[in-house]
Enzyme design. Structure first.
Site, PDB file in Angstrom:
ATOM      1  N   ASP A   1      59.822  42.825  -9.529  1.00 14.75           N
ATOM      2  CA  ASP A   1      59.617  43.651 -10.724  1.00 14.75           C
ATOM      3  C   ASP A   1      58.249  43.401 -11.362  1.00 14.75           C
ATOM      4  O   ASP A   1      57.622  42.368 -11.134  1.00 14.75           O
ATOM      5  CB  ASP A   1      60.699  43.326 -11.772  1.00 14.75           C
TER       6      ASP A   1
ATOM      7  N   HIS B   1      59.828  38.489  -9.459  1.00 11.26           N
ATOM      8  CA  HIS B   1      58.781  39.203 -10.206  1.00 11.26           C
ATOM      9  C   HIS B   1      57.445  39.038  -9.500  1.00 11.26           C
ATOM     10  O   HIS B   1      57.148  37.947  -9.003  1.00 11.26           O
ATOM     11  CB  HIS B   1      58.710  38.686 -11.639  1.00 11.26           C
TER      12      HIS B   1
HETATM   13 ZN    ZN Z   1      60.693  43.979 -15.883  1.00  7.25          ZN
END
Ligand code: ZN
Length: 400
Positions: A212, A357
């Site tokens: 992400d 992430h």
């Molecule tokens: Zn996010």
């Protein structure tokens, strides 16, 4: 005088040794060549069976050099080690988890315990939701709302009275609303089977990795290098407003066989937006991605994983697929290779979607995310897992 200080020095040593035994945490072991599981278990004072079950090892007789094993500990976050004379009642009082929950989680017969037994603490108790009490909330209403028992709330929060104070924060032992068996609120994977996904349904040892918050100029390319080296596909849920700064990296994502998908334009909680605001977040990102890659995405990872029935209705209407995750690596919080291994490996099974992430805020160090990938990839491949992308895991198309 001298004798006295020697006595204290010895006493301090004994205390240090005792306390280090008592707080032995879950830890990480990297298998050396020639090592077998019995040697590893002896080294840490645990049983081979405990290692097998925590790591979901299909074949305890074969472990591989460089494989990462998570070693159970007495870490209160993950497990409780039974001491001589402990009763379930005492343990329940000590760690604030109801007896029946402990018994169910650990498949206890007649609540019988033996010394050194490891009692696992359900993950929903390790990472509970927080609920801020509103006027009119009662423990009974909250228990119904989240599909748990009232005692789970009272014991876990050590509530002395049944009166709740508005504004008070309660820890609610559910991971995601809809997760617990007795849940009677919105149950998104059931109610939106073609729109909302948290895991695959191939029933095979397949895993999809997702990242992400990218793109950025540091971690996204670093991660791409590693994925290329190990020939592993992944999905990057990109923030629309960051895409324009790194068009080459976005092209690289697609060219190297990964999926470039939407993580909204500006990362708001999408459940709190008006229809018009929501449409803008989705369309602007889709258009920007299309201008760079020539592909129209239809995959969305909602910021914070926040979804509602209204959001899913809206996404269903425009034929988007909303993808959350099965296992949260908590990489952006913990930022430590071993801790990320502990957060992920024991929770991985068939059809798992893992959340990482590939970018953070300014100066947010995500080196551990990049550094942990080779070990996660190699360990899971040794266990027989295959890395596939979301379209294969979920049987959907990534693009319109
Ligand atoms: Zn996010």
């Amino acid at each position: 005088m001298k004798e006295k200080s020697t006595f204290y020095i010895i006493l301090i040593f004994v205390l240090i040794i005792l306390s280090s035994i008592n707080i032995q945490a879950v830890s990480v072991h990297r298998v050396k060549s020639g090592e077998n599981i019995y040697q590893v278990s002896q080294k840490y004072g645990v049983t081979p069976g405990e290692i097998v079950s925590l790591n979901n090892l299909p074949n305890p007789d074969s472990i591989f050099p460089k494989q990462v094993l998570i070693i159970p500990g007495i870490n209160q976050r993950g497990a409780y080690r039974v001491k001589k004379g402990d009763t379930l009642y005492e343990i329940s009082k000590k760690i604030h988890i109801p007896i029946n929950v402990l018994a169910q989680t650990n498949h206890l017969n007649n609540n019988q315990l033996y010394p050194r037994q490891l009692l696992y603490i359900p993950i929903r108790y390790r990472y509970p939701l927080q609920h801020q009490v509103k006027a009119g909330d009662t423990i009974y209403k909250l228990a119904r709302k989240y599909g748990i028992e009232t005692t789970e709330i009272t014991i876990f929060n050590q509530l002395k009275s049944t009166e709740l104070q508005p504004g008070e924060i309660l820890k609610i032992p559910v991971l995601i609303p809809g997760d617990s068996p007795g849940y009677n609120g919105p149950y998104y994977t059931r109610d939106f089977p073609d729109t909302f996904f948290r895991y695959g349904n191939t029933n095979q040892y397949k895993i999809a990795i997702t990242f992400d918050d990218g793109p950025d100029g540091t971690y996204t390319p670093w991660i791409l290098d590693i994925l290329k080296k190990y020939n592993v596909p992944a999905t990057f849920f990109l923030m629309g407003k960051r895409i324009g700064n790194y068009p080459e990296i976005v092209k690289r994502i697609v060219n190297e066989g990964h999926i470039a998908a939407s993580h909204s334009w500006s990362h708001p909680d999408l459940t709190k937006l008006s229809q018009a605001e929501l449409a803008l977040e989705i369309e602007k990102t889709e258009k920007t991605l299309e201008n760079i890659t020539g592909l129209k995405t239809k995959l969305l990872r909602p910021p914070y994983g926040a979804v509602s029935s209204t959001l899913l209705e809206n996404m269903k209407e425009i034929n988007y697929k909303v993808i959350n995750w099965t296992v949260d690596s908590r990489d952006w919080l913990d930022r430590d290779v071993d801790q990320i291994l502990i957060n992920t490996l024991p929770n991985i099974n068939k059809d798992t979607i893992i959340l990482f992430h590939s970018a953070g805020g300014t100066n947010h160090d995500l080196s551990a995310t990049a550094e942990v990938l080779p070990e996660i990839i190699q360990t899971l491949q040794m266990l027989g897992y295959q890395f596939v992308n979301l379209d294969e895991l979920l049987g959907i198309n990534a693009y319109k």
